[in-house]
Scaffold this motif. Structure first.
Motif, PDB file in Angstrom:
ATOM      1  N   THR A 130       0.840  -1.203   0.000  1.00 57.91           N
ATOM      2  CA  THR A 130       0.000   0.000   0.000  1.00 57.91           C
ATOM      3  C   THR A 130       0.877   1.256   0.000  1.00 57.91           C
ATOM      4  O   THR A 130       2.034   1.228   0.373  1.00 57.91           O
ATOM      5  CB  THR A 130      -0.895   0.049   1.260  1.00 57.91           C
ATOM      6  OG1 THR A 130      -0.046  -0.092   2.390  1.00 57.91           O
ATOM      7  CG2 THR A 130      -1.941  -1.035   1.254  1.00 57.91           C
ATOM      8  N   ASN A 131       0.268   2.354  -0.422  1.00 56.94           N
ATOM      9  CA  ASN A 131       0.969   3.621  -0.382  1.00 56.94           C
ATOM     10  C   ASN A 131       1.106   4.095   1.054  1.00 56.94           C
ATOM     11  O   ASN A 131       0.335   3.691   1.933  1.00 56.94           O
ATOM     12  CB  ASN A 131       0.189   4.665  -1.181  1.00 56.94           C
ATOM     13  CG  ASN A 131       0.305   4.409  -2.663  1.00 56.94           C
ATOM     14  OD1 ASN A 131       1.349   3.983  -3.142  1.00 56.94           O
ATOM     15  ND2 ASN A 131      -0.779   4.645  -3.373  1.00 56.94           N
ATOM     16  N   ASP A 140      -2.564   8.162   1.166  1.00 56.83           N
ATOM     17  CA  ASP A 140      -3.524   8.324   0.080  1.00 56.83           C
ATOM     18  C   ASP A 140      -4.459   9.464   0.428  1.00 56.83           C
ATOM     19  O   ASP A 140      -5.053   9.472   1.506  1.00 56.83           O
ATOM     20  CB  ASP A 140      -4.350   7.045  -0.118  1.00 56.83           C
ATOM     21  CG  ASP A 140      -3.538   5.970  -0.799  1.00 56.83           C
ATOM     22  OD1 ASP A 140      -3.181   6.181  -1.963  1.00 56.83           O
ATOM     23  OD2 ASP A 140      -3.244   4.945  -0.152  1.00 56.83           O
ATOM     24  N   GLU A 145      -7.840  11.355  -0.883  1.00 62.80           N
ATOM     25  CA  GLU A 145      -8.940  11.191  -1.832  1.00 62.80           C
ATOM     26  C   GLU A 145      -9.929  12.333  -1.727  1.00 62.80           C
ATOM     27  O   GLU A 145     -10.518  12.547  -0.679  1.00 62.80           O
ATOM     28  CB  GLU A 145      -9.657   9.850  -1.574  1.00 62.80           C
ATOM     29  CG  GLU A 145      -8.829   8.677  -2.048  1.00 62.80           C
ATOM     30  CD  GLU A 145      -9.456   7.342  -1.696  1.00 62.80           C
ATOM     31  OE1 GLU A 145     -10.612   7.331  -1.198  1.00 62.80           O
ATOM     32  OE2 GLU A 145      -8.786   6.320  -1.898  1.00 62.80           O
ATOM     33  N   SER A 201      -6.815  14.688  -5.189  1.00 67.61           N
ATOM     34  CA  SER A 201      -6.458  13.312  -4.860  1.00 67.61           C
ATOM     35  C   SER A 201      -5.018  13.056  -5.285  1.00 67.61           C
ATOM     36  O   SER A 201      -4.640  13.425  -6.389  1.00 67.61           O
ATOM     37  CB  SER A 201      -7.360  12.321  -5.596  1.00 67.61           C
ATOM     38  OG  SER A 201      -8.710  12.618  -5.345  1.00 67.61           O
ATOM     39  N   PHE A 202      -4.262  12.464  -4.402  1.00 69.56           N
ATOM     40  CA  PHE A 202      -2.907  12.030  -4.767  1.00 69.56           C
ATOM     41  C   PHE A 202      -2.444  11.018  -3.743  1.00 69.56           C
ATOM     42  O   PHE A 202      -3.117  10.780  -2.734  1.00 69.56           O
ATOM     43  CB  PHE A 202      -1.933  13.205  -4.858  1.00 69.56           C
ATOM     44  CG  PHE A 202      -1.716  13.941  -3.554  1.00 69.56           C
ATOM     45  CD1 PHE A 202      -2.558  14.969  -3.178  1.00 69.56           C
ATOM     46  CD2 PHE A 202      -0.655  13.602  -2.713  1.00 69.56           C
ATOM     47  CE1 PHE A 202      -2.365  15.652  -1.982  1.00 69.56           C
ATOM     48  CE2 PHE A 202      -0.454  14.282  -1.517  1.00 69.56           C
ATOM     49  CZ  PHE A 202      -1.314  15.302  -1.157  1.00 69.56           C
ATOM     50  N   SER A 203      -1.303  10.393  -4.023  1.00 71.67           N
ATOM     51  CA  SER A 203      -0.757   9.465  -3.038  1.00 71.67           C
ATOM     52  C   SER A 203       0.752   9.645  -2.968  1.00 71.67           C
ATOM     53  O   SER A 203       1.371  10.150  -3.895  1.00 71.67           O
ATOM     54  CB  SER A 203      -1.101   8.025  -3.420  1.00 71.67           C
ATOM     55  OG  SER A 203      -0.703   7.786  -4.739  1.00 71.67           O
ATOM     56  N   ARG A 251       4.279   7.444  -1.946  1.00 68.14           N
ATOM     57  CA  ARG A 251       4.793   6.106  -1.657  1.00 68.14           C
ATOM     58  C   ARG A 251       5.795   6.177  -0.507  1.00 68.14           C
ATOM     59  O   ARG A 251       6.269   7.240  -0.148  1.00 68.14           O
ATOM     60  CB  ARG A 251       5.473   5.544  -2.912  1.00 68.14           C
ATOM     61  CG  ARG A 251       4.527   5.496  -4.091  1.00 68.14           C
ATOM     62  CD  ARG A 251       5.234   4.996  -5.343  1.00 68.14           C
ATOM     63  NE  ARG A 251       4.416   5.291  -6.513  1.00 68.14           N
ATOM     64  CZ  ARG A 251       4.865   5.912  -7.599  1.00 68.14           C
ATOM     65  NH1 ARG A 251       6.129   6.274  -7.680  1.00 68.14           N
ATOM     66  NH2 ARG A 251       4.063   6.151  -8.614  1.00 68.14           N
ATOM     67  N   TYR A 308      -5.783   8.683   4.012  1.00 71.07           N
ATOM     68  CA  TYR A 308      -5.385   7.390   4.558  1.00 71.07           C
ATOM     69  C   TYR A 308      -3.884   7.369   4.768  1.00 71.07           C
ATOM     70  O   TYR A 308      -3.124   7.755   3.870  1.00 71.07           O
ATOM     71  CB  TYR A 308      -5.758   6.254   3.604  1.00 71.07           C
ATOM     72  CG  TYR A 308      -7.233   6.118   3.352  1.00 71.07           C
ATOM     73  CD1 TYR A 308      -8.015   5.332   4.202  1.00 71.07           C
ATOM     74  CD2 TYR A 308      -7.831   6.753   2.274  1.00 71.07           C
ATOM     75  CE1 TYR A 308      -9.380   5.203   3.969  1.00 71.07           C
ATOM     76  CE2 TYR A 308      -9.184   6.625   2.036  1.00 71.07           C
ATOM     77  CZ  TYR A 308      -9.959   5.845   2.889  1.00 71.07           C
ATOM     78  OH  TYR A 308     -11.295   5.718   2.662  1.00 71.07           O
ATOM     79  N   GLU A 327      -1.011   4.678   5.512  1.00 70.91           N
ATOM     80  CA  GLU A 327      -0.771   3.234   5.475  1.00 70.91           C
ATOM     81  C   GLU A 327      -2.084   2.469   5.536  1.00 70.91           C
ATOM     82  O   GLU A 327      -2.233   1.509   6.287  1.00 70.91           O
ATOM     83  CB  GLU A 327       0.152   2.820   6.610  1.00 70.91           C
ATOM     84  CG  GLU A 327       1.545   3.410   6.456  1.00 70.91           C
ATOM     85  CD  GLU A 327       2.548   2.808   7.412  1.00 70.91           C
ATOM     86  OE1 GLU A 327       2.256   2.802   8.617  1.00 70.91           O
ATOM     87  OE2 GLU A 327       3.595   2.336   6.953  1.00 70.91           O
ATOM     88  N   GLY A 328      -3.065   2.919   4.783  1.00 71.16           N
ATOM     89  CA  GLY A 328      -4.328   2.207   4.686  1.00 71.16           C
ATOM     90  C   GLY A 328      -5.355   2.551   5.754  1.00 71.16           C
ATOM     91  O   GLY A 328      -6.522   2.204   5.623  1.00 71.16           O
ATOM     92  N   GLU A 379      -7.636   5.245   7.790  1.00 71.16           N
ATOM     93  CA  GLU A 379      -8.111   6.607   7.641  1.00 71.16           C
ATOM     94  C   GLU A 379      -7.727   7.426   8.871  1.00 71.16           C
ATOM     95  O   GLU A 379      -7.851   6.963  10.001  1.00 71.16           O
ATOM     96  CB  GLU A 379      -9.634   6.633   7.453  1.00 71.16           C
ATOM     97  CG  GLU A 379     -10.084   7.980   6.960  1.00 71.16           C
ATOM     98  CD  GLU A 379     -11.594   8.154   6.980  1.00 71.16           C
ATOM     99  OE1 GLU A 379     -12.320   7.155   7.032  1.00 71.16           O
ATOM    100  OE2 GLU A 379     -12.018   9.315   6.944  1.00 71.16           O
TER     101      GLU A 379
END
Lengths: 318, 345
Positions: A2-3, A6, A8, A33-35, A37, A71, A73-74, A76
């Motif tokens: 996962t990023n 995240d 959104e 929205s962007f992420s 890594r 989010y 590491e996944g 929220e």
């Protein structure tokens, strides 16, 4: 995998009083929205007032976002778990003069996050941790008992970075960390950011208006205009093959420290000023200054779409 | 005024500007020399505390109360303005030399309209009054590329954006068509796209009006784009001077070299930046020799003890660095010009 982060459809509106008992929402950030890594640097550029600092602050929940989800590491990020999250995400501020408490010693400034998150068992351990952090950012141990005003701008920025690193974060929002520094000092701090990333694997959201600095440090770059993200791509891709007309003119406006290139450069000078965010143009926010603008641009907001290889652009024409 | 023979439009000779502070006297400028000819753009580049702004303010004689020109001459068309009275200076400022400042937010008076402030500059320095002054102000506003000039005349500074305010400052500076325009970091407070607009405007106005510009900045990019000649300052002294090409492609002072290595460029993809070590100079505690030697990696013994002399690298380029003396580069006078003078005799 996962990023790390995240974001959104993040929206951040501020109510502005525009008359008696009347408020208008100022859309500082509108549907972004962007992420990011793990261990990556995402550069965020744009003119003043485009909302880049607000993005940085909303992501850390220094502002309560109007809408949208973040989010880490996944998981929220919500109001209830923000304290544990802040151990993972920290911030370095622009102005090294006003972001350090003048009545605290360096030791206390760097130690404060350790106190808040109770990250030591005795005072010896606290002191050890502080000295390690100071060494990490290139400050002498003898500086620990001094006050912030005794340091130069570059050294103060090092103190600010040590404070951010104190809790071993995985992610740091750097809000114009080198803009207030002298040219000859900027390189020292930029190199330190890079070395720390190599050593600790920390990811940065690097907010700046100096495109050459951003290109140097970032893996990917996002360009913002009036609260919207208009382009996002790998830094070399964005610099060499910009698609959005705004990015194009932004790049052509950067003064290049090289007389030969400067002589042959075609400057695309944008007409006029940035419109007020209280009175946004309909459709695409950039259309009032865009030389390619069509009727469609005034009617519809362009989607932020992938044009291949993770090169995102929001434009009808290009 | 009688026509006087002069070599350069502006000639600054051995300028020393001092400030008295609580901690002692600070020499902000130590022996600066330069010439400026009509229609040329001279760039002065340096970091904070290098004396670049103080040099510019000295030329206008607008130093703060605790500062004074200790030594040296500033020749404007051959006349030494350092000796002029305050009254003479007032007619000199604006008409002969004008200045625009870094921060367009604070250099306009917030309680007067744009028109009011422009007309003030015009009536103060020219014979125009009333309707004539008004027309001139409107003309100036359109000259700097602002639309609806009549409407702007009635507006207050807070109603204009940063870029527009800087345009108004430029309009005010150009009100009396000065021979020299000093621009002290004119674009530092502005965004890049607005900066591009202002630089473009300054270049086109310079072509139109033929004035000389002294551009004071720390931004090497801005310098590279618009300057004919560049002066690099450090610690109140000139380290290096030359044409843009000479400074950027053939630097001969360790500070200039360090500065160029430390900035990211368009081509340096992922090259590591080489920072200049150490911290900026403390003007209260200047080294006896070269001001840059405490931060210089190549410093030698002599650098600590003696101030290096300025030597010719070639006809377009001078540098003050002991390294050049060690390497046998640099001449006190140019061999070619010396020969020419011989033959001329």
């Amino acid at each position: 995998m996962t990023n790390l982060l995240d974001v959104e459809h993040l929206k951040q509106y501020f109510p502005i009083r525009t008359g008696f008992a009347k408020t208008t929402p100022l859309k500082a950030v509108d549907d972004i929205s962007f992420s990011i890594r793990h261990g990556e640097t995402l550069g965020l550029v744009g003119e003043s007032g485009c909302g880049k600092t607000t993005v940085g602050r909303s992501v850390l929940r220094l502002y309560e976002p109007t809408d949208g989800k973040v989010y880490f590491e996944g998981t929220e990020i919500t109001r209830s778990n923000i304290k544990s999250m802040r151990r993972q995400m920290q911030m370095v501020f622009q102005d090294p003069y006003s972001s350090l408490n003048p009545r605290m010693t360096v030791e206390d400034i760097i130690g404060e996050p350790l106190d808040v998150h109770r990250m030591y068992s005795n005072s010896k351990e606290r002191r050890e941790k502080i000295l390690n952090l100071m060494e990490l950012v290139g400050l002498n141990a003898e500086h620990a008992t001094r006050y912030a005003h005794e340091f130069s701008g570059g050294q103060r920025q090092r103190i600010g970075i040590a404070r951010a690193l104190a809790v071993n974060p995985k992610f740091i929002v750097c809000d114009e960390p080198v803009s207030a520094l002298d040219v000859s000092i900027q390189a020292q701090v930029i190199n330190m950011f890079e070395e720390l990333q190599d050593k600790l694997g920390v990811a940065y959201l690097f907010i700046a208006h100096d495109l050459l600095v951003v290109r140097h440090i970032s893996n990917r770059i996002a360009v913002m205009y009036l609260g919207h993200m208009v382009e996002l791509a790998d830094s070399d891709e964005l610099m060499d093959h910009p698609i959005h007309p705004y990015t194009e003119s932004l790049l052509s406006a950067v003064p290049i420290p090289d007389p030969e290139t400067a002589r042959h450069k075609q400057r695309i000078v944008l007409e006029g000023d940035v419109p007020s965010p209280l009175n946004m143009p309909t459709g695409c926010p950039f259309r009032t200054r865009c030389r390619y603008a069509t009727a469609k641009c005034a009617e519809e907001m362009p989607d932020f779409t992938d044009r291949g290889n993770g090169h995102f652009v929001a434009c009808h024409v290009k | 005024m009688e026509q006087k023979q002069y070599e350069h439009l502006l000639s600054v000779r051995d300028l020393h500007t001092h400030f008295s502070t609580e901690n002692g006297t600070v020499s902000a400028v130590n022996g600066v020399n330069f010439n400026l000819d009509a229609g040329k753009v001279l760039g002065i580049v340096g970091e904070s505390g290098s004396g670049k702004s103080v040099t510019a303010y000295s030329v206008m004689r607008i130093l703060s109360e605790n500062g004074w020109i200790d030594q040296g001459e500033i020749l404007y068309k051959g006349d030494n303005i350092v000796k002029w009275s305050e009254k003479e200076m007032q007619s000199f400022r604006g008409r002969c030399v004008s200045i625009i400042f870094q921060d367009p937010m604070t250099s306009l008076n917030p309680v007067f309209t744009i028109g009011n402030q422009l007309k003030e500059a015009i009536t103060l320095h020219t014979a125009k009054r009333g309707k004539e002054a008004y027309d001139r102000a409107v003309e100036l506003i359109s000259l700097v590329g602002i639309n609806e000039p009549e409407k702007r005349m009635r507006q207050y500074p807070y109603q204009l954006s940063g870029g527009m305010r800087q345009r108004i400052m430029i309009a005010m500076a150009l009100a009396c068509e000065p021979d020299i325009l000093i621009a002290d970091e004119p674009t530092t407070a502005l965004d890049v796209t607005i900066q591009a607009q202002i630089l473009e405007l300054m270049q086109s106005l310079q072509k139109k009006m033929g004035m000389a510009i002294i551009m004071v900045t720390h931004d090497l990019g801005v310098i590279a784009e618009i300057c004919d000649e560049i002066i690099v300052m450090y610690g109140g002294r000139i380290c290096e001077r030359g044409t843009a090409d000479e400074i950027f492609y053939n630097p001969h002072h360790e500070y200039t070299k360090g500065l160029l290595r430390s900035i990211p460029t368009m081509n340096s993809k992922k090259q590591k930046l080489v920072p200049i070590s150490g911290t900026p100079i403390n003007m209260l505690n200047m080294p006896a020799g070269c001001a840059f030697c405490p931060r210089c990696d190549a410093a030698m013994k002599i650098c600590l003890e003696e101030i290096p002399e300025e030597l010719f690298i070639n006809e377009n380029h001078k540098a003050s660095c002991w390294i050049n003396v060690r390497d046998g580069k640099g001449f006190e006078t140019l061999p070619e010009t010396a020969e020419k003078e011989e033959t001329a005799k």
